[in-house]
Design a protein around this motif. Structure first.
Motif, PDB file in Angstrom:
ATOM      1  N   GLN A  58       0.827  -1.201   0.000  1.00  0.00           N
ATOM      2  CA  GLN A  58       0.000   0.000   0.000  1.00  0.00           C
ATOM      3  C   GLN A  58       0.865   1.256   0.000  1.00  0.00           C
ATOM      4  OE1 GLN A  58      -3.409   0.065  -0.259  1.00  0.00           O
ATOM      5  NE2 GLN A  58      -3.070   2.256  -0.571  1.00  0.00           N
ATOM      6  N   ILE A  59       1.924   1.268   0.822  1.00  0.00           N
ATOM      7  CA  ILE A  59       2.814   2.439   0.898  1.00  0.00           C
ATOM      8  C   ILE A  59       3.474   2.692  -0.453  1.00  0.00           C
ATOM      9  CG2 ILE A  59       4.996   3.258   1.882  1.00  0.00           C
ATOM     10  CD1 ILE A  59       4.172   1.788   4.496  1.00  0.00           C
ATOM     11  N   LEU A  60       3.944   1.633  -1.102  1.00  0.00           N
ATOM     12  CA  LEU A  60       4.673   1.788  -2.361  1.00  0.00           C
ATOM     13  C   LEU A  60       3.758   2.177  -3.519  1.00  0.00           C
ATOM     14  CD1 LEU A  60       7.117  -1.268  -2.132  1.00  0.00           C
ATOM     15  CD2 LEU A  60       7.480   1.083  -1.388  1.00  0.00           C
ATOM     16  N   SER A  61       2.478   1.835  -3.423  1.00  0.00           N
ATOM     17  CA  SER A  61       1.554   2.187  -4.514  1.00  0.00           C
ATOM     18  C   SER A  61       0.987   3.596  -4.345  1.00  0.00           C
ATOM     19  CB  SER A  61       0.412   1.172  -4.588  1.00  0.00           C
ATOM     20  OG  SER A  61      -0.353   1.184  -3.396  1.00  0.00           O
ATOM     21  N   ASN A  62       0.973   4.100  -3.089  1.00  0.00           N
ATOM     22  CA  ASN A  62       0.453   5.451  -2.851  1.00  0.00           C
ATOM     23  C   ASN A  62       1.327   6.487  -3.562  1.00  0.00           C
ATOM     24  OD1 ASN A  62      -1.645   4.587  -1.252  1.00  0.00           O
ATOM     25  ND2 ASN A  62      -0.576   4.921   0.685  1.00  0.00           N
ATOM     26  N   GLY A  63       0.715   7.272  -4.429  1.00  0.00           N
ATOM     27  CA  GLY A  63       1.448   8.318  -5.122  1.00  0.00           C
ATOM     28  C   GLY A  63       2.219   7.857  -6.334  1.00  0.00           C
ATOM     29  N   GLN A  64       2.342   6.543  -6.529  1.00  0.00           N
ATOM     30  CA  GLN A  64       3.067   6.038  -7.695  1.00  0.00           C
ATOM     31  C   GLN A  64       2.322   6.397  -8.968  1.00  0.00           C
ATOM     32  OE1 GLN A  64       3.551   1.779  -7.783  1.00  0.00           O
ATOM     33  NE2 GLN A  64       4.623   1.771  -9.747  1.00  0.00           N
TER      34      GLN A  64
END
Length: 696
Positions: A58-64
């Motif tokens: 979730q952290i890595l997909s946020n803003g990607q």
């Protein structure tokens, strides 16, 4: 009209062949500090391994954002633009002031760091690399020009056929996983196509028939069989961390991730030990194929090993920052915290803890080296493993010292770690060491410990050599002392037999060059009282022949570059610290100024740390200081320190000088004592004379 054109040129990247991008910071070229990195992962759920995976995804997909495969940026621009930013060699092509102030970057006249290449490549125009150009590389200090085309490929480190493509198509360009720039790198085209392709990464026998050569240099830069590809040692860790990222960012299948396209479920394993999970190299696994069964890739044990023996370097960190600041707006956690690979994919029993600098819980087995343990060796040398010191940090702030008899040593050779039962090991290749021990029914395994091995093929007959240890300091504070503790001087005779030379005891002198001055050091330590760039070399007289060594270098200044070590202890001579004392004065250690820096040069809170100060006299005698000490007899002393932080001990990188002279009170007391004795004697004589007169 001019203003309108200028705005359009900014939007479409037409100004001076530079490209404008959005940014997470004031400048896309800013480097992230430890606190900013910690903040990025603050929402991680460490309840268990699956919760770590899901929260990280979730952290890595946020803003990607989804990038263009061809350009490496989100929209606009020309082919290869993003790769020109991310895979540039910033040492050979440093940033210009125009780039820094404009947040734009060059795509022409730059040096690039391709994957699967042992040297950087000069590129006249990266957007036109499909045309013939004069590419260059440096060999033996000279530029070599090669006029050719199609030098580079866009390399999927984790192959697209393992979960994000469809057979016989370019569908990967539609998938977020297929254009993820943490997995896409500019690479040598020959090694990509003839070497890696979609093979697993692993070790390959180094024979002539397995060689893969770089297109530009012709150097052997990889080895390949039908099933396995082995890249350069210097890139093995980079590759492993890219793959760990992919198996974390795309841990779980998502039906609609970006642009209504699915993203795959990717996993890592040891696939039949030696063969890929797909039967036919022309077959690809699509994201939908992974909905119920993840695509499995890799020789996982090998990737975990590579993550350790090729640690994260500055270039890899900077690429990660640039991806986050300028291009895709997410980070690779295994570059920020490489120890997380063992937590998520290995058998480590540790957990993630962002309050620690390495991002993991403190429970660990620690290897320490005494001051007389060399870190640099020649092939054929013996390593005395019994000198190593082992301890366990139990995660509760307790350090437990271990008996070496409880340790199992493992030496890396033949592509695996082999149990080694002797205390002495003879080096025959680059050597890595790890140890295991059982304490309180718990198995502890150390991080990998690397020993520097010098090239045995170099002809060193009748030569003098200075060898730097891994602890050699490249930077010193002004007015600190240079002791040359971390250099060793060797002489090689006509039979190539090596002798260790001791400066000032043997007929060997040290010469210091700085600021266009050259001075022969008469003795050590030498006080560095001028700022500048220094080089040191040795002169050795043997059989009426003088030999000159190679140089070692360092810089001196008020602002010290603490380098890339985890933490650095610095004693600060620029503060108001008293350096001249009278004997019998009291030195209070609370008045000694010091700072502990992390690798981003932030000052660490040491209020709960144990720091020890050492006072060394001119004869090398060392005294450990308590809270205060009555200073000893007159003379010159050096003061250094060590501090315990996060279960490890860090020695100060500099010294403070203390001069002690006899106190005027000392002379007054001696003089007064002598006067009293004389007075007593005089009175005694007078009394004796009076007694004699009375008797008469």
């Amino acid at each position: 009209m001019i203003k309108a054109f200028f705005l359009l040129s900014l939007i479409f990247g037409l100004t001076n062949n530079l490209n404008v991008k959005a940014t997470n910071t004031d400048s896309i070229f800013d480097k992230s500090n430890q606190e900013e990195i910690k903040q990025y992962y603050q929402d991680i759920d460490t309840s268990n391994k699956e919760s770590i995976f899901s929260s990280l995804q979730q952290i890595l997909s946020n803003g990607q954002v989804k990038l263009s495969y061809e350009t490496g940026i989100e929209s606009g621009g020309q082919d290869w633009d993003g790769y020109a930013l991310l895979d540039r060699d910033y040492e050979l092509s440093p940033l210009t002031q125009e780039e820094i102030h404009s947040n734009k970057w060059k795509t022409e006249d730059i040096w690039m760091r391709p994957l699967y290449s042992d040297v950087s490549i000069y590129v006249p125009d990266i957007s036109a690399q499909s045309n013939k150009q004069d590419f260059k590389y440096i060999e033996n200090g000279k530029e070599v020009t090669v006029n050719t085309s199609h030098v580079f490929d866009r390399e999927h480190v984790m192959p697209k056929s393992y979960g994000f493509n469809e057979s016989g198509s370019n569908a990967y360009k539609n998938y977020i996983a297929g254009t993820d720039i943490h997995n896409l790198h500019l690479s040598d085209s020959t090694n990509n196509q003839s070497g890696h392709n979609n093979k697993v990464f692993g070790y390959v026998e180094h024979t002539s028939e397995n060689e893969v050569k770089n297109k530009i240099t012709g150097h052997v830069t990889g080895y390949a069989t039908d099933l396995i590809y082995e890249p350069l040692d210097s890139q093995k860790g980079d590759i492993a961390r890219s793959i760990f990222y992919m198996a974390t960012r795309y841990h779980t299948y998502v039906e609609k991730d970006f642009n209504n396209y699915p993203s795959p479920s990717l996993s890592l394993g040891n696939i039949d030990e030696l063969r890929p999970s797909i039967e036919n190299s022309n077959t690809s696994i699509s994201p939908d194929d992974t909905k119920d069964n993840p695509a499995v890739y890799g020789l996982l044990d090998t990737l975990l090993l590579w993550n350790k023996i090729d640690p994260v370097d500055d270039a890899e960190r900077y690429r990660n920052d640039l991806v986050y600041n300028a291009v895709q707006f997410n980070r690779n956690p295994f570059i920020d915290y490489p120890q997380w690979a063992d937590i998520l994919f290995g058998d480590s029993q540790k957990n993630i803890d962002l309050n620690n600098s390495n991002g993991v819980s403190n429970e660990e087995l620690i290897i320490s080296t005494p001051s007389d343990f060399p870190l640099s060796y020649e092939v054929g040398d013996n390593i005395d493993l019994s000198k190593l010191i082992f301890s366990i940090n139990d995660g509760q702030g307790n350090i437990i010292n271990l008996d070496n008899n409880d340790i199992d040593y493992y030496i890396f050779s033949d592509n695996e770690f082999t149990l080694y039962n002797s205390n002495t090991y003879v080096i025959n290749e680059t050597t890595y060491l790890k140890v295991k021990t059982i304490y309180n029914s718990t198995l502890y395994e150390s991080d990998i410990f690397t020993l520097q091995i010098n090239d045995e093929t170099t002809d060193k007959t009748n030569s003098l050599e200075i060898v730097k240890s891994n602890n050699y300091k490249n930077n010193y504070l002004l007015n600190s002392s240079y002791n040359a503790d971390d250099i060793v001087i060797y002489f090689y005779d006509s039979n190539s037999t090596r002798y260790q030379i001791t400066p000032y005891l043997d007929d060997c002198k040290l010469v210091l060059k700085y600021n266009e001055n050259e001075i022969e050091i008469e003795s050590l330590p030498y006080i560095l009282n001028e700022e500048g760039n220094y080089t040191l070399y040795a002169l050795y007289n043997r059989d009426n022949q003088e030999y000159i060594s190679n140089n070692v270098s360092f810089t001196v200044g008020n602002d010290i570059d603490i380098g890339d070590q985890e933490y650095t202890l610095v004693l600060d001579p620029n503060k108001e610290f008293k350096v001249d004392y009278n004997s019998f004065e009291i030195l209070n250690i609370t008045a000694i100024p010091y700072y502990l820096y992390d690798r981003n040069q932030n000052i660490v809170d040491t209020s709960n740390c144990n720091i020890t100060f050492y006072l060394t006299d001119s004869n090398g005698n060392v005294e450990v200081l308590d809270e205060s000490i009555n200073l000893p007899a007159s003379g010159k002393y050096t003061l250094d320190a060590s501090i315990e932080y996060n279960g490890k001990t860090y020695n100060s990188i500099n010294y403070l000088e203390i001069n002690v002279t006899f106190s005027t009170w000392f002379y007054f007391l001696i003089g007064g004592g002598i006067a009293i004795i004389v007075l007593v004697l005089f009175i005694s004589v007078l009394l004796n004379k009076k007694k004699r007169r009375k008797r008469k």
